[in-house]
Design a protein around this motif. Structure first.
Motif, PDB file in Angstrom:
ATOM      1  N   ALA A   1     -46.722   1.169 -33.197  1.00 24.07           N
ATOM      2  CA  ALA A   1     -46.190   0.932 -31.852  1.00 24.07           C
ATOM      3  C   ALA A   1     -47.037  -0.115 -31.135  1.00 24.07           C
ATOM      4  O   ALA A   1     -46.510  -1.065 -30.548  1.00 24.07           O
ATOM      5  N   GLU A   2     -48.365   0.038 -31.200  1.00 15.22           N
ATOM      6  CA  GLU A   2     -49.233  -0.957 -30.556  1.00 15.22           C
ATOM      7  C   GLU A   2     -49.121  -2.316 -31.248  1.00 15.22           C
ATOM      8  O   GLU A   2     -49.117  -3.370 -30.589  1.00 15.22           O
ATOM      9  N   ALA A   3     -49.019  -2.310 -32.578  1.00 17.27           N
ATOM     10  CA  ALA A   3     -48.908  -3.575 -33.311  1.00 17.27           C
ATOM     11  C   ALA A   3     -47.599  -4.286 -32.944  1.00 17.27           C
ATOM     12  O   ALA A   3     -47.574  -5.506 -32.758  1.00 17.27           O
ATOM     13  N   ASN A   4     -46.510  -3.538 -32.809  1.00 16.94           N
ATOM     14  CA  ASN A   4     -45.235  -4.153 -32.416  1.00 16.94           C
ATOM     15  C   ASN A   4     -45.277  -4.660 -30.975  1.00 16.94           C
ATOM     16  O   ASN A   4     -44.706  -5.696 -30.650  1.00 16.94           O
ATOM     17  N   GLN A   5     -45.965  -3.909 -30.125  1.00 14.89           N
ATOM     18  CA  GLN A   5     -46.131  -4.363 -28.740  1.00 14.89           C
ATOM     19  C   GLN A   5     -46.932  -5.676 -28.715  1.00 14.89           C
ATOM     20  O   GLN A   5     -46.599  -6.612 -27.991  1.00 14.89           O
ATOM     21  N   THR A   6     -47.969  -5.737 -29.545  1.00 13.06           N
ATOM     22  CA  THR A   6     -48.777  -6.955 -29.655  1.00 13.06           C
ATOM     23  C   THR A   6     -47.896  -8.123 -30.101  1.00 13.06           C
ATOM     24  O   THR A   6     -47.989  -9.237 -29.569  1.00 13.06           O
ATOM     25  N   ALA A   7     -47.020  -7.851 -31.067  1.00  9.52           N
ATOM     26  CA  ALA A   7     -46.120  -8.894 -31.577  1.00  9.52           C
ATOM     27  C   ALA A   7     -45.224  -9.429 -30.466  1.00  9.52           C
ATOM     28  O   ALA A   7     -45.035 -10.646 -30.328  1.00  9.52           O
ATOM     29  N   LEU A   8     -44.695  -8.520 -29.678  1.00  9.66           N
ATOM     30  CA  LEU A   8     -43.781  -8.940 -28.610  1.00  9.66           C
ATOM     31  C   LEU A   8     -44.512  -9.808 -27.583  1.00  9.66           C
ATOM     32  O   LEU A   8     -43.989 -10.840 -27.135  1.00  9.66           O
ATOM     33  N   ILE A   9     -45.729  -9.405 -27.253  1.00  5.51           N
ATOM     34  CA  ILE A   9     -46.510 -10.183 -26.284  1.00  5.51           C
ATOM     35  C   ILE A   9     -46.835 -11.567 -26.859  1.00  5.51           C
ATOM     36  O   ILE A   9     -46.748 -12.582 -26.161  1.00  5.51           O
ATOM     37  N   CYS A  10     -47.187 -11.610 -28.143  1.00  6.85           N
ATOM     38  CA  CYS A  10     -47.472 -12.914 -28.781  1.00  6.85           C
ATOM     39  C   CYS A  10     -46.220 -13.786 -28.804  1.00  6.85           C
ATOM     40  O   CYS A  10     -46.294 -14.994 -28.537  1.00  6.85           O
ATOM     41  N   ALA A  11     -45.079 -13.190 -29.118  1.00  6.19           N
ATOM     42  CA  ALA A  11     -43.837 -13.964 -29.186  1.00  6.19           C
ATOM     43  C   ALA A  11     -43.497 -14.538 -27.815  1.00  6.19           C
ATOM     44  O   ALA A  11     -43.092 -15.697 -27.691  1.00  6.19           O
ATOM     45  N   LEU A  12     -43.676 -13.738 -26.776  1.00  6.12           N
ATOM     46  CA  LEU A  12     -43.409 -14.222 -25.413  1.00  6.12           C
ATOM     47  C   LEU A  12     -44.340 -15.382 -25.067  1.00  6.12           C
ATOM     48  O   LEU A  12     -43.915 -16.410 -24.539  1.00  6.12           O
ATOM     49  N   ASN A  13     -45.615 -15.218 -25.394  1.00  9.53           N
ATOM     50  CA  ASN A  13     -46.587 -16.279 -25.081  1.00  9.53           C
ATOM     51  C   ASN A  13     -46.339 -17.546 -25.879  1.00  9.53           C
ATOM     52  O   ASN A  13     -46.582 -18.649 -25.396  1.00  9.53           O
TER      53      ASN A  13
ATOM     54  N   ALA B   1     -48.123 -16.072 -19.676  1.00  4.83           N
ATOM     55  CA  ALA B   1     -49.342 -15.352 -19.290  1.00  4.83           C
ATOM     56  C   ALA B   1     -49.624 -15.495 -17.790  1.00  4.83           C
ATOM     57  O   ALA B   1     -50.219 -14.609 -17.182  1.00  4.83           O
ATOM     58  N   THR B   2     -49.194 -16.589 -17.209  1.00  2.00           N
ATOM     59  CA  THR B   2     -49.447 -16.819 -15.783  1.00  2.00           C
ATOM     60  C   THR B   2     -48.285 -16.330 -14.910  1.00  2.00           C
ATOM     61  O   THR B   2     -48.487 -15.603 -13.943  1.00  2.00           O
ATOM     62  N   THR B   3     -47.092 -16.742 -15.264  1.00  2.00           N
ATOM     63  CA  THR B   3     -45.968 -16.482 -14.349  1.00  2.00           C
ATOM     64  C   THR B   3     -45.148 -15.256 -14.748  1.00  2.00           C
ATOM     65  O   THR B   3     -44.299 -14.800 -13.988  1.00  2.00           O
ATOM     66  N   GLY B   4     -45.389 -14.721 -15.967  1.00  2.00           N
ATOM     67  CA  GLY B   4     -44.679 -13.516 -16.387  1.00  2.00           C
ATOM     68  C   GLY B   4     -43.202 -13.769 -16.626  1.00  2.00           C
ATOM     69  O   GLY B   4     -42.737 -14.909 -16.671  1.00  2.00           O
TER      70      GLY B   4
END
Ligand SMILES: *Cc1c(COP(=O)(O)O)cnc(C)c1O
Length: 465
Positions: A143-155, A162-165
């Motif tokens: 779950a944490e690894a997939n969450q990390t993936a989603l955050i990386c994909a967004l960035n 990372a700044t404006t969300g």
């Protein structure tokens, strides 16, 4: 103040290890599942002594009795459940060592040995999955690894994220995964402020794998509506049926549209560690990132997972912050402080469970165990077919979804009977509208005789009126 005397500590270690070893020796003697009696469990808790305490020995006795009597024994060789392993012995020792030294893994300079171990393991795992450039981080679970993936994909896709969300994105960001993908993707979307509607559930084909035509159609539709597709999550070994999405085809589509390709190989990724399984994982190296749970097939205590990526800047870009209070002793060295790579800050030494296992029996030992489990999965399928059960899923992984002929008992009745018997544990999973029995072999101590016992147990019940 908090510890018993040194002499008492030595005696308690001896006592505890004897108690634990006796459970490890006799796990099979316990009912796999307890009766679920909430009032009994609550009555067993010692709320009345928590002000003053009862001393360590009485506490150990209480806790071990509670664990024995009020736990589904996922460590039992006849537990055919949800990828929960029996932890291997070196990995149990590793967690004890971690707890004792309690290294702080936020900063490299506080725990160089431990941080470098995790770096080495990420490199070796990335290499086994076929990545050329390798970065990554240990996580508490898939779950944490997939969450990390989603955050990386967004960035990666939205450089100002990372700044404006989310608010800074001109359009609605959308991602794609199959209807059989794990619900941690849904949670990740909710937690990242995207909301569940950002997920496009893509239908599956007859093999219960993502339908790539549907994927393409959905992406096209979203683009036409002005939405912002940014990520596809392929599953390598779905939780329900062990299906493997067509990774190479997905990679092609992802490439055409310039999206992030994440592979959730939480369970099935273990195939990459065997010569036999390797040919199934070829497509993984075409992805940008992957999730792999060490605490499933690799039999270490929860929680231990890895997020690995071939984009070497993205973790830093997503998680780096600078603070005054973090140690700077290593600022002249070419090292990574884990807190700049991870959702977590204070970090447990998660990787030691894998390192001590590898130091003990090596990747070779894992390969042998995984091959053995694969063979047992085939053996279970053969036995079920011979006994006229119908198998509803198609996978090389040792997950079998099956049902009795219609004239016999329903899957729900059979499941209930087996769980109540205490002799084994399996679950129910719907495949294409049919309720099936789902048996997953995930315990390195399960043998063919246990499979025989399971099929006998089902037969005895299903075939009697
Ligand atoms: C188990 C699983 C997860 C969730 O992992 P946890 O380690 O339980 O957090 C995610 N995806 C798949 C495919 C899984 O099987």
């Amino acid at each position: 103040m908090l510890d018993p005397t040194t002499k008492e500590q030595r005696e308690l270690w001896t006592y505890l290890t004897q108690e634990l070893q006796s459970f490890l020796d006799r796990t099979s003697d316990y009912p796999v599942a307890p009766s679920l009696d909430q009032s009994e469990v609550r009555a067993f808790l010692q709320s009345d002594v928590l002000e003053a305490g009862v001393g360590t020995k009485a506490a150990i006795d209480h806790v071990i009795l509670g664990m024995k009597n009020h736990t589904v024994h996922t460590t039992h060789p006849a537990y055919y459940g949800l990828f929960n392993p029996r932890a291997n012995f070196p990995a149990i020792l590793a967690d004890t060592i971690t707890a004792t030294f309690n290294p702080q893994m936020a900063a490299w300079s506080h725990a160089p040995f431990a941080v470098e171990i995790e770096r080495l393991l990420i490199q070796q795992l990335g290499d086994k999955f076929g990545y050329q450039t390798i970065d990554g981080v240990f996580a508490t679970g898939g779950a944490e690894a997939n969450q990390t993936a989603l955050i990386c994909a967004l960035n990666s896709h939205f450089p100002n994220y990372a700044t404006t969300g989310i608010a800074g994105i001109a359009g609605k960001p959308v991602l794609y995964c199959s209807t059989e993908a794990h619900h941690s993707v849904l949670k990740a979307a909710r937690a990242s402020g995207l909301g569940s509607e950002a997920i496009r559930p893509i239908p599956v084909d007859n093999f219960l794998a993502m339908d790539c035509n549907q994927l393409k159609i959905n992406i096209e539709q979203d683009l036409k509506r002005g939405h912002k597709p940014f990520m596809v999550v392929g599953t390598f070994g779905t939780t329900g049926t062990g299906s493997i999405d067509p990774l190479l085809k997905i990679a092609q589509i992802v490439d055409n549209y310039g999206l992030w390709f994440h592979i959730d190989a939480a369970y099935g990724g273990a195939l990459a560690l065997t010569d036999i399984g390797k040919r199934h994982v070829a497509g993984i190296s075409k992805s940008h990132s992957l999730t792999f749970d060490i605490h499933k097939w690799l039999a270490v205590p929860m929680g231990c997972s890895v997020f690995i990526t071939n984009q070497d800047q993205i973790l830093s870009q997503s998680f780096r912050t600078t603070t005054e209070y973090m140690p700077k002793d290593a600022s002249d060295l070419d090292v990574v402080d884990p807190f700049t790579h991870s959702i977590q800050w204070s970090r447990r030494f998660i990787g030691l469970k894998l390192y001590l296992s590898l130091l003990t029996f090596g990747w070779n030992g894992y390969q042998e165990m995984i091959n053995r489990t694969l063979n047992l999965g085939d053996y279970l399928r053969e036995q079920l077919l011979a006994a006229k059960y119908k198998i509803h899923n198609h996978t090389v992984l040792p997950v079998v979804c099956f049902s009795a002929p219609e004239s016999e008992k329903s899957s729900a009745e059979i499941c209930q009977h087996i769980v109540n018997s205490g002799k084994s544990w399996l679950s129910i999973y719907p495949v294409d509208g049919t309720s099936t029995l789902r048996a997953c072999i995930n315990n390195h101590q399960t043998e063919s005789s246990h499979i025989d016992d399971l099929v006998d147990l089902i037969n005895q019940f299903a075939k009697t009126s």
